[in-house]
Design a protein around this motif. Sequence first.
Motif, PDB file in Angstrom:
ATOM      1  N   UNK A   1       1.523 -10.663  -2.131  1.00 61.15           N
ATOM      2  CA  UNK A   1       0.374 -10.407  -1.459  1.00 61.15           C
ATOM      3  C   UNK A   1       0.516  -9.541  -0.047  1.00 61.15           C
ATOM      4  N   UNK A   2       1.551  -9.816   0.586  1.00 60.63           N
ATOM      5  CA  UNK A   2       1.838  -9.078   1.987  1.00 60.63           C
ATOM      6  C   UNK A   2       2.426  -7.731   1.442  1.00 60.63           C
ATOM      7  N   UNK A   3       3.063  -7.856   0.479  1.00 61.20           N
ATOM      8  CA  UNK A   3       3.527  -6.359   0.119  1.00 61.20           C
ATOM      9  C   UNK A   3       2.520  -5.525  -0.317  1.00 61.20           C
ATOM     10  N   UNK A   4       1.487  -5.904  -1.246  1.00 62.82           N
ATOM     11  CA  UNK A   4       0.486  -5.117  -1.450  1.00 62.82           C
ATOM     12  C   UNK A   4      -0.327  -4.594  -0.274  1.00 62.82           C
ATOM     13  N   UNK A   5      -0.515  -5.533   0.691  1.00 62.32           N
ATOM     14  CA  UNK A   5      -1.383  -5.006   1.941  1.00 62.32           C
ATOM     15  C   UNK A   5      -0.490  -3.960   2.596  1.00 62.32           C
ATOM     16  N   UNK A   6       0.694  -3.990   2.583  1.00 61.50           N
ATOM     17  CA  UNK A   6       1.566  -2.848   3.281  1.00 61.50           C
ATOM     18  C   UNK A   6       1.594  -1.581   2.587  1.00 61.50           C
ATOM     19  N   UNK A   7       1.214  -1.831   1.227  1.00 61.60           N
ATOM     20  CA  UNK A   7       1.204  -0.514   0.345  1.00 61.60           C
ATOM     21  C   UNK A   7      -0.171   0.000   0.756  1.00 61.60           C
ATOM     22  N   UNK A   8      -1.194  -0.876   0.897  1.00 58.47           N
ATOM     23  CA  UNK A   8      -2.494  -0.275   1.279  1.00 58.47           C
ATOM     24  C   UNK A   8      -2.718   0.255   2.302  1.00 58.47           C
ATOM     25  N   UNK A   9      -1.885  -0.023   3.393  1.00 58.44           N
ATOM     26  CA  UNK A   9      -2.010   0.175   4.863  1.00 58.44           C
ATOM     27  C   UNK A   9      -0.913   1.509   5.016  1.00 58.44           C
ATOM     28  N   UNK A  10      -0.275   1.934   3.879  1.00 59.44           N
ATOM     29  CA  UNK A  10       0.637   3.043   3.959  1.00 59.44           C
ATOM     30  C   UNK A  10       1.942   2.762   4.502  1.00 59.44           C
TER      31      UNK A  10
ATOM     32  N   UNK B   1      -1.516   9.107   0.173  1.00 57.47           N
ATOM     33  CA  UNK B   1      -0.852  10.232   0.618  1.00 57.47           C
ATOM     34  C   UNK B   1      -1.447  11.388   1.551  1.00 57.47           C
ATOM     35  N   UNK B   2      -2.628  11.634   1.334  1.00 62.30           N
ATOM     36  CA  UNK B   2      -3.549  12.557   1.930  1.00 62.30           C
ATOM     37  C   UNK B   2      -4.488  12.025   2.886  1.00 62.30           C
ATOM     38  N   UNK B   3      -4.651  10.647   2.885  1.00 60.07           N
ATOM     39  CA  UNK B   3      -5.682  10.005   3.619  1.00 60.07           C
ATOM     40  C   UNK B   3      -5.116   9.958   5.200  1.00 60.07           C
TER      41      UNK B   3
END
Length: 253
Positions: A44-53, A70-72
């Motif tokens: 779960x936390x890994x997924x959040x870190x991916x979402x937060x870049x 990448x462009x956000x």
Amino acid sequence: MNQPIVEIKHVDYTYERQKVLENINLTIEQGSFLGLVGPNGSGKTTLLKCLLGLLKPQQGEIKLFGQSIQKFKNWHEIGFVSQKANSFNTGFPASVFEVVSSGLTSRLGLFKFMKQQDRKRVYEAIDAVGLSEFTKRNIGELSGGQQQRAFIARAIVSDPKLLILDEPTVGVDAKTVQNFYDMLLNLNKELGITLILVTHDIGTISDKVSHVACINKHLHFHGNSKEFELLKDDEMSDFYGHSLHVLSHDHSH
């Protein structure tokens, strides 16, 4: 159908040759309130870190507000509250007003003076989390639950469209937790903020959230809260890899 705010497609993440996330596909629509659940170490936390870049998946793609991550650039549109601002030094001499206004620095720059409308925004954020009477109080004098509310106010003061909370009720007592979830529901309904809430507290949240996603390396379930409540205990235990009653309503830790 509302426009998707988050689109996760075929995402894999591997730490030191151990796959933590595998082929995750998840779309979160504007205005929804998603409970993200799963056992410890489920990714779960890994997924959040991916979402937060903060982490880059080895496979797959993530879009935020229709744009590739990448462009956000508009990170002020996403608020984040970590697992208890426990790490926060409660002896820090700052009032609730000062802590909340620090959430504007990404927009204002560090040394810019606050305008009248900025101050108004801070008061509104404090009011939205029910802390108006504590505006001038030192953050260290508040209870754990009140501190978490102050950190949520800091996260929403820059007017985010998406708010991500990583187990914000750890260490908060049961009665406060209920009020806390009611407050989140209010932010979702009244201010229209899309919420992602990582929690162990399945029993408590299922009547508050609009959708639930269960992650344990894979995405095992994603649907609305009614569909989630229809799942049988043995199906849930399969997701979790162990019997589930352990997880419900346990506020002791």
